[in-house]
Design a protein around this motif. Structure first.
Motif, PDB file in Angstrom:
ATOM      1  N   LEU A   1       0.824  -1.207   0.000  1.00 15.82           N
ATOM      2  CA  LEU A   1       0.000   0.000   0.000  1.00 15.82           C
ATOM      3  C   LEU A   1       0.852   1.249   0.000  1.00 15.82           C
ATOM      4  O   LEU A   1       0.569   2.237  -0.664  1.00 15.82           O
ATOM      5  CB  LEU A   1      -0.916  -0.001   1.219  1.00 15.82           C
ATOM      6  CG  LEU A   1      -2.088  -0.992   1.199  1.00 15.82           C
ATOM      7  CD1 LEU A   1      -2.784  -0.985   2.541  1.00 15.82           C
ATOM      8  CD2 LEU A   1      -3.060  -0.668   0.092  1.00 15.82           C
ATOM      9  N   GLN A   2       1.946   1.225   0.784  1.00 15.77           N
ATOM     10  CA  GLN A   2       2.769   2.417   0.945  1.00 15.77           C
ATOM     11  C   GLN A   2       3.665   2.659  -0.259  1.00 15.77           C
ATOM     12  O   GLN A   2       3.874   3.789  -0.691  1.00 15.77           O
ATOM     13  CB  GLN A   2       3.636   2.284   2.199  1.00 15.77           C
ATOM     14  CG  GLN A   2       2.827   2.321   3.489  1.00 15.77           C
ATOM     15  CD  GLN A   2       3.666   1.977   4.702  1.00 15.77           C
ATOM     16  OE1 GLN A   2       4.667   1.278   4.612  1.00 15.77           O
ATOM     17  NE2 GLN A   2       3.256   2.458   5.851  1.00 15.77           N
ATOM     18  N   ASP A   3       4.216   1.578  -0.809  1.00 16.68           N
ATOM     19  CA  ASP A   3       5.240   1.736  -1.838  1.00 16.68           C
ATOM     20  C   ASP A   3       4.718   1.607  -3.258  1.00 16.68           C
ATOM     21  O   ASP A   3       5.378   2.011  -4.192  1.00 16.68           O
ATOM     22  CB  ASP A   3       6.345   0.699  -1.629  1.00 16.68           C
ATOM     23  CG  ASP A   3       7.068   0.893  -0.306  1.00 16.68           C
ATOM     24  OD1 ASP A   3       6.988   2.017   0.234  1.00 16.68           O
ATOM     25  OD2 ASP A   3       7.693  -0.062   0.179  1.00 16.68           O
ATOM     26  N   ALA A   4       3.528   1.036  -3.448  1.00 18.56           N
ATOM     27  CA  ALA A   4       3.063   0.794  -4.812  1.00 18.56           C
ATOM     28  C   ALA A   4       1.578   1.087  -4.956  1.00 18.56           C
ATOM     29  O   ALA A   4       0.836   0.327  -5.555  1.00 18.56           O
ATOM     30  CB  ALA A   4       3.357  -0.651  -5.208  1.00 18.56           C
ATOM     31  N   ALA A   5       1.137   2.187  -4.358  1.00 21.31           N
ATOM     32  CA  ALA A   5      -0.268   2.554  -4.492  1.00 21.31           C
ATOM     33  C   ALA A   5      -0.567   2.841  -5.960  1.00 21.31           C
ATOM     34  O   ALA A   5       0.206   3.498  -6.646  1.00 21.31           O
ATOM     35  CB  ALA A   5      -0.576   3.785  -3.639  1.00 21.31           C
ATOM     36  N   PRO A   6      -1.683   2.342  -6.493  1.00 18.37           N
ATOM     37  CA  PRO A   6      -1.988   2.529  -7.916  1.00 18.37           C
ATOM     38  C   PRO A   6      -2.227   3.999  -8.220  1.00 18.37           C
ATOM     39  O   PRO A   6      -2.968   4.674  -7.504  1.00 18.37           O
ATOM     40  CB  PRO A   6      -3.260   1.704  -8.123  1.00 18.37           C
ATOM     41  CG  PRO A   6      -3.876   1.607  -6.767  1.00 18.37           C
ATOM     42  CD  PRO A   6      -2.731   1.585  -5.794  1.00 18.37           C
ATOM     43  N   PRO A   7      -1.614   4.522  -9.272  1.00 16.78           N
ATOM     44  CA  PRO A   7      -1.777   5.944  -9.592  1.00 16.78           C
ATOM     45  C   PRO A   7      -3.140   6.247 -10.189  1.00 16.78           C
ATOM     46  O   PRO A   7      -3.792   5.381 -10.774  1.00 16.78           O
ATOM     47  CB  PRO A   7      -0.668   6.203 -10.619  1.00 16.78           C
ATOM     48  CG  PRO A   7      -0.455   4.871 -11.265  1.00 16.78           C
ATOM     49  CD  PRO A   7      -0.681   3.842 -10.189  1.00 16.78           C
ATOM     50  N   LEU A   8      -3.561   7.494 -10.038  1.00 23.55           N
ATOM     51  CA  LEU A   8      -4.784   7.952 -10.686  1.00 23.55           C
ATOM     52  C   LEU A   8      -4.554   8.061 -12.188  1.00 23.55           C
ATOM     53  O   LEU A   8      -3.468   8.450 -12.631  1.00 23.55           O
ATOM     54  CB  LEU A   8      -5.172   9.336 -10.164  1.00 23.55           C
ATOM     55  CG  LEU A   8      -5.695   9.466  -8.739  1.00 23.55           C
ATOM     56  CD1 LEU A   8      -5.886  10.944  -8.406  1.00 23.55           C
ATOM     57  CD2 LEU A   8      -6.998   8.720  -8.575  1.00 23.55           C
ATOM     58  N   PRO A   9      -5.557   7.755 -12.992  1.00 20.70           N
ATOM     59  CA  PRO A   9      -5.439   7.989 -14.434  1.00 20.70           C
ATOM     60  C   PRO A   9      -5.240   9.481 -14.699  1.00 20.70           C
ATOM     61  O   PRO A   9      -5.713  10.329 -13.936  1.00 20.70           O
ATOM     62  CB  PRO A   9      -6.785   7.501 -14.975  1.00 20.70           C
ATOM     63  CG  PRO A   9      -7.354   6.616 -13.911  1.00 20.70           C
ATOM     64  CD  PRO A   9      -6.846   7.152 -12.619  1.00 20.70           C
ATOM     65  N   ALA A  10      -4.573   9.786 -15.808  1.00 25.27           N
ATOM     66  CA  ALA A  10      -4.281  11.185 -16.145  1.00 25.27           C
ATOM     67  C   ALA A  10      -5.559  12.019 -16.223  1.00 25.27           C
ATOM     68  O   ALA A  10      -5.589  13.173 -15.772  1.00 25.27           O
ATOM     69  CB  ALA A  10      -3.513  11.253 -17.456  1.00 25.27           C
ATOM     70  N   ALA A  11      -6.622  11.434 -16.781  1.00 24.72           N
ATOM     71  CA  ALA A  11      -7.874  12.186 -16.916  1.00 24.72           C
ATOM     72  C   ALA A  11      -8.419  12.591 -15.549  1.00 24.72           C
ATOM     73  O   ALA A  11      -8.954  13.697 -15.384  1.00 24.72           O
ATOM     74  CB  ALA A  11      -8.903  11.342 -17.664  1.00 24.72           C
ATOM     75  N   THR A  12      -8.284  11.698 -14.567  1.00 23.21           N
ATOM     76  CA  THR A  12      -8.762  12.016 -13.225  1.00 23.21           C
ATOM     77  C   THR A  12      -7.901  13.103 -12.593  1.00 23.21           C
ATOM     78  O   THR A  12      -8.408  14.001 -11.914  1.00 23.21           O
ATOM     79  CB  THR A  12      -8.747  10.753 -12.337  1.00 23.21           C
ATOM     80  OG1 THR A  12      -9.505   9.726 -12.977  1.00 23.21           O
ATOM     81  CG2 THR A  12      -9.334  11.045 -10.976  1.00 23.21           C
ATOM     82  N   VAL A  13      -6.576  13.020 -12.808  1.00 23.14           N
ATOM     83  CA  VAL A  13      -5.661  14.047 -12.298  1.00 23.14           C
ATOM     84  C   VAL A  13      -6.049  15.406 -12.859  1.00 23.14           C
ATOM     85  O   VAL A  13      -6.147  16.403 -12.131  1.00 23.14           O
ATOM     86  CB  VAL A  13      -4.203  13.712 -12.674  1.00 23.14           C
ATOM     87  CG1 VAL A  13      -3.278  14.876 -12.327  1.00 23.14           C
ATOM     88  CG2 VAL A  13      -3.754  12.438 -11.966  1.00 23.14           C
TER      89      VAL A  13
END
Length: 445
Positions: free
Chosen positions: A94-106
């Motif tokens: 959870l700490q080291d590899a949290a899934p990133p938000l898609p660019a559209a959401t960012v």
């Protein structure tokens, strides 16, 4: 964000299953007792299975549940590896590899927070994040004036998810009471909830980071990047390159690891005196080692505001312990709420438990190691009712301080640092170096 169960119904279902599961295991335990197992063995088996269930659920949830798991790290260290191992692995993921938000959401978040013309603030903006954690992620960008910056963006819905967690975690009080009868878990949860609300406010974080940046400006040992702009959910600060502390842990020379560990201790102990705040998340991901040897400190979402400086009771009780006066140590722990009025502790067991943690302050030079930490964990793996660790409480005013101590020791052991830590305690921790007038009066009477 599909792996973050934000909906209250989904999160409640996970947590609400705990008491039911515990009741089932209790019934199973009674059956085993009838079959001939002793009550003590059955009780320990129930506790271990309850702990396993608790940590499995906490590990699956981000947000408040994860914060609680981190705060109770002393409990996690007390569990057999077959129970705590999967939980630790989940937390690390959870700490080291949290899934990133898609660019559209960012981009949507940036429009909501900065307006349709948000791109005018930047010459360039990298859609792929450089770091992701439990409530937000960081993007590298170039500010409109040409400075390279770090843009921290909060996940949509992170606040609701966190607060929902704490509402539901209150249901776990009885379960933790079985495992840690000396702990006031409701008070700990209440304190953690307040601190998490602060972490969600990036303006508050910006205020803290700016205060640290001002105090440590041009410091020979430390670097804190200053804040450039912020609102409640977006924080823009100076970009800093450097070697991640995690890489120093794995690949650094002995000299590099010793210096990094010493600077970590110096930063944590000196900050309350210098800034009136304690950085409360000493995770390796929040530190960089600069080419000039300075330690760069990042992420000020979790800080403990200590306007009067570091609590002198720690220094005082540590000194009294080193002098062999256990009666006054126990009384001091009672006065501060570490031992609740209805709890009786074995003084010699408490001495044996505390001695290793006080040892770095009793010798001129000390080496932290994974083996040393494993030995300390082994002393508290006993889940039977008489284990002194289970009798101790965590007062609300020390929740974040405990979090810092536990995590800091873990990092020092990963580094394998050898250093003169006693000198740092003498210099920065009030109450350690000498008696106060009140103590001398009591000693003379």
């Amino acid at each position: 964000m599909s792996d973050l169960p934000r909906r209250a119904v989904a999160r409640s279902a996970k947590l609400a299953a705990l008491p039911i599961g515990f009741a089932g295991r209790t019934a199973l335990g009674l059956g085993k007792r009838i079959g001939g197992k002793s009550a003590e063995i059955v009780a320990q088996e129930i506790q271990e299975r309850t702990a396993e269930q608790i940590f499995k659920v906490l590990g699956e949830l981000k947000g408040g549940a994860m914060k609680l798991g981190q705060a109770l790290s002393i409990f996690e260290a007390a569990l057999p590896s077959e129970i705590a191992g999967p939980y630790r692995a989940t937390l690390t993921k959870l700490q080291d590899a949290a899934p990133p938000l898609p660019a559209a959401t960012v981009h949507k978040v940036l429009v909501e927070q900065l307006g349709d013309d948000w791109r005018e603030n930047f010459r360039s903006f990298e859609d792929r994040p450089t770091a992701a954690a439990s409530i937000g992620q960081v993007h590298k960008a170039v500010w409109h004036d040409g400075r390279t910056v770090a843009v921290k963006i909060q996940y949509p819905g992170a606040g609701k998810a966190l607060l929902s967690d704490f509402t539901q975690l209150a249901r776990l009080g009885k379960l933790f009471g079985v495992l840690l009868p000396g702990l006031d878990i409701k008070a700990v949860l209440s304190e953690l909830r307040e601190r998490v609300v602060e972490e969600l406010d990036y303006l508050r974080e910006a205020e803290a980071q700016h205060a640290f940046a001002l105090e440590f400006k041009d410091d020979p040992d430390f670097l804190v990047p200053d804040v450039i702009a912020a609102n409640e959910q977006v924080l823009v600060s100076e970009w800093v390159d450097g070697t991640p502390l995690s890489r120093i842990i794995t690949d650094g020379t002995k000299e590099e690891r010793d210096r990094a560990g010493l600077l970590l201790v110096r930063f944590l102990f000196s900050s309350p005196a210098r800034v009136g705040m304690l950085h409360a998340d000493p995770h390796p991901g929040n530190f960089r080692v600069m080419d000039d040897g300075r330690l760069c400190v990042l992420d000020f979402g979790a800080v403990n505001r200590l306007p009067d400086g570091y609590p002198s009771v720690f220094g005082k009780l540590t000194r009294i312990f080193n002098n062999g006066d256990m009666e006054n140590v126990v009384q001091g722990l009672r006065d501060e709420g570490f031992i609740l009025p209805h709890i009786e502790v074995d003084m010699e067991a408490l001495r044996a438990f505390l001695a290793p943690y006080v040892e770095p302050t009793a010798v001129e030079e000390f080496t932290f190691s994974r083996e040393w930490l494993q030995h300390q964990a082994a002393t508290v793996t006993d889940l039977r009712p008489g284990n002194v660790v289970r009798q101790l409480n965590l007062p609300v005013s020390y929740v974040l301080i405990h979090r810092v101590h536990a995590a800091g020791v873990g990092v020092l052991c990963q580094l394998g640092t050898t250093a003169r830590f006693r000198q740092e305690v003498i210099r920065w921790v009030p109450g350690f170096a000498e008696e106060d007038p009140g103590e001398r009066a009591v000693a003379a009477s």
